[in-house]
Enzyme design. Structure first.
Site, PDB file in Angstrom:
ATOM      1  N   GLY A 110       0.698  -1.197   0.473  1.00  0.00           N
ATOM      2  CA  GLY A 110       0.182   0.150  -0.202  1.00  0.00           C
ATOM      3  C   GLY A 110       0.507   1.005  -0.221  1.00  0.00           C
ATOM      4  CB  SER A 111       0.181   4.743   1.245  1.00  0.00           C
ATOM      5  OG  SER A 111      -0.721   5.077   0.059  1.00  0.00           O
TER       6      SER A 111
END
Length: 650
Positions: A110-111
């Site tokens: 993800g981020s």
């Protein structure tokens, strides 16, 4: 985007009890998980809690989280000086009953991928190949160059890496369910370029597009694809052999599957972990053991890590600021750097405390009931930090004037919100309200990172600063902007009366009530007239009333589609970036409403001019036309009308 409905607690506990027993054995991994030169053994501080103590705490905390929040599995890496603690819990694949292995099971970043993007950019800055304060157009191909919307205020690499570039936010349809056929980074960024909505450096507003654009800068300056460059300069040298940013991934990598709770005792697998914006989040895959290697490198910082772990932007001078991809973090008197990352079914959190020589990475392959997995990771990290010798709850000293904070009361909206896509609807339900409370306290709702406790109370410290009652978080107000220590990457701006969601929702509710009433009343009236053998109205009059009924039915369809989308926040998190029919259905219903509203308006006007109905009938048609016009204006304002008509009206 949290908000799924909780399962009954008893059923949830019964369903997840076997997973607690399925946790993989704890392991303390020697320094060989990283290159021998990465961290000298002499750095192990005596002040850090013992590995055994941390292991027992992690076991206890994560096992309870999996049971309580219905999460299939998790992995944890704690780096403490020259030792690494690895844990695997639960299941990586619920159908195959595959246990989580912290050495081999891959979790989507993800981020957290933004940290790798920042590291690659910082390497090039340290080498003199990127000027962080130069206009990024210097490094971009023509199709990706940024319009000069604010002359003299160019977007720079520094602004891209601190979420202050000033782009609008739109993630609809950006991700992919599979790693095949994904467009290139440059092509996707050109096709999805958002508007510039504020001058760079004005507000912190979490920015996925900006991070992806920073990855394209890295790609262009390095002269090779992003994934290849990271492999050659970061992953390979650190021995991160089970980490990849390539799509598809190498066949040797084994990714976990991500899930959301489904009913009382089951999970639904989620998709959408792939996409072209890899530097920003989708597509990156790693293991807990590899993240331990990366953490060790960050705790023995070279030039790039030092650049990342430097405050480059601070929204408020007394609260934590932003490094490159990192958020400043403080607790128990310790300061460090934090980052989290979320994709459908995957939620990770990472903390680096350089002075304590401590790094923590935790990841879950489930959203959790009510979307709590992201908060669970923060809870675990806080619990670990609380065990460190020297940890002390920060009280903030004497409180400030007991004023109740009335001058700060109002409605605040996250600066990261969208203006130009259907994601603008987030502002209707995601605003933060600030009100006064008793005993000089301030009350906020919608600001808490814990989805189960949306309301927080704050005591004044003076000069617009507040400390959480029974907590350590801080907020501060300055120039109509609310800043929170728990979310340094997004500021909140105060809304004027006409911008607040309350009045708009009231108008929307009234319009919906009228339109839904028309959907029922028109056919009921027609049936009654037929049964009474009343004279028939002229055909145009009947057509106008039919248009009113159809408009009401379309409004009902829109409302049903919207409720289906927002009913499960975990499902919505998957649907929006994938651009699935679930996410787009409200806009399809919305596309049919403007022509119907126009027909109702024309019919109501003709009804007055030609005297088709008695006065109550004409008033009812006028009310329906007014409601249809208001409803259409709302849909256009929030970009909920699909197709060319939506582009025209929006």
């Amino acid at each position: 985007m949290n908000g799924s409905r909780p399962a009954p607690l008893g059923l949830a506990l019964a369903a997840l009890l076997p997973l607690a027993c399925a946790a993989a054995p704890a392991s303390v991994v020697p320094a060989s998980v990283a290159p021998a030169s990465a961290v000298p053994s002499s750095v192990a501080p005596a002040s850090v809690a013992s590995v055994a103590d941390l292991g027992a705490l992690v076991d206890r905390t994560v096992a309870e989280q999996l049971r309580r929040d219905r999460i299939p599995g998790a992995a944890v890496a704690v780096v403490r000086g020259d030792e690494v603690l690895l844990r695997g819990y639960g299941l990586a694949d619920t159908a195959a009953r595959t246990p989580v292995d912290p050495e081999r099971t891959g979790f989507y970043l993800g981020s957290l991928a933004k940290l790798f993007t920042a590291q690659a950019a910082a390497d090039l800055v340290a080498a003199g190949r990127i000027d962080p304060d130069a206009d990024v157009n210097r490094y971009l191909p023509p199709a990706n160059r940024i319009p000069d919307t604010y002359p003299g205020r160019p977007v720079t690499t520094d602004r891209l890496l601190t979420h202050t570039a000033g782009f609008d936010s739109d993630l609809v349809g950006v991700n992919s369910a599979t790693p095949d056929g994904i467009p290139t980074l440059a092509d996707s960024l050109a096709a999805h370029r958002p508007a510039r909505v504020r001058p760079p450096g004005t507000l912190a507003a979490y920015d996925n597009y900006g991070a992806a654009l920073a990855g394209l800068v890295v790609e262009r300056v390095a002269g090779k694809p992003y994934a290849e460059h990271l492999h050659d300069t970061v992953l390979g040298p650190l021995g991160m052999t089970r980490t990849s940013f390539a799509q598809p991934h190498p066949a040797a990598l084994t990714p976990a599957r991500g899930y959301r709770p489904d009913g009382a005792a089951d999970w639904t697998e989620e998709h959408g972990q792939y996409g072209p914006w890899t530097p920003s989040g989708p597509g990156g895959l790693t293991t807990a053991a590899d993240m331990a290697r990366w953490l060790r490198d960050q705790l023995a910082p070279g030039p790039a890590a030092r650049l990342m772990q430097t405050t480059h932007y601070r929204q408020h001078p007394r609260l934590p600021g932003l490094g490159w991809a990192y958020e400043g973090w403080t607790r128990d008197g310790f300061t460090g750097w934090f980052k989290d990352g979320d994709l459908p079914g995957f939620h990770g959190n990472l903390l680096v405390l350089p002075e304590q020589h401590l790094g923590v990475y935790v990841v879950y392959n489930g959203d959790g009931t009510d979307g709590t997995a992201g908060w669970d990771g923060k809870q675990l990290i806080r619990a670990i930090v609380d065990t460190l010798p020297g940890a002390a709850a920060v009280t903030g000293g004497d409180t400030g004037p007991v004023d109740g904070g009335g001058r700060y009361a109002g409605t605040y909206l996250a600066a990261r919100g969208s203006r130009d896509s259907m994601m603008r609807t987030e502002e209707l339900f995601g605003a933060v309200t600030v009100t006064t409370a008793d005993a000089g306290l301030l009350r906020t709702e919608g600001l808490s990172p814990d989805p189960r406790t949306p309301v927080q109370y704050w005591r004044p410290l003076g000069d617009g600063q507040y400390l959480e009652r029974d907590g350590q978080a801080r907020i501060a107000f300055r120039d109509g902007v609310l800043t929170a220590s728990d979310n340094a990457s997004t500021a909140y701006r105060r809304l004027g009366w006409c911008e607040r969601p309350g009045p708009r929702l009231a108008v929307l509710g009234a319009a919906l009530a009228v339109l839904l009433g028309a959907a029922v009343a028109v056919p009921a009236t027609a049936l009654t007239r037929r049964l009474r053998r009343c004279p028939a109205h002229p055909l145009p009059a009947r057509a106008a009333r039919a248009a009113a009924a159809v408009t009401g039915l379309l409004a009902a369809g829109f409302l049903t589609a919207l409720l289906a989308l927002v009913a499960d926040g975990n499902a919505m998190m998957e649907a929006v970036p994938l651009g699935t029919p679930l996410a787009l259905a409200p806009t399809w219903w919305g596309a049919a409403l403007p022509p119907a509203a126009l027909a109702v308006t024309a019919g109501a006007t003709a009804g007055w001019l030609r005297g088709w109905w008695r006065l109550p009938g004409r008033i009812a048609m006028t009310a329906t036309a007014t409601a249809a016009a208001a409803f259409t204006a709302f849909l256009a304002d929030y970009h909920l009308i699909a197709g060319p008509l939506g582009t025209l009206l929006g």
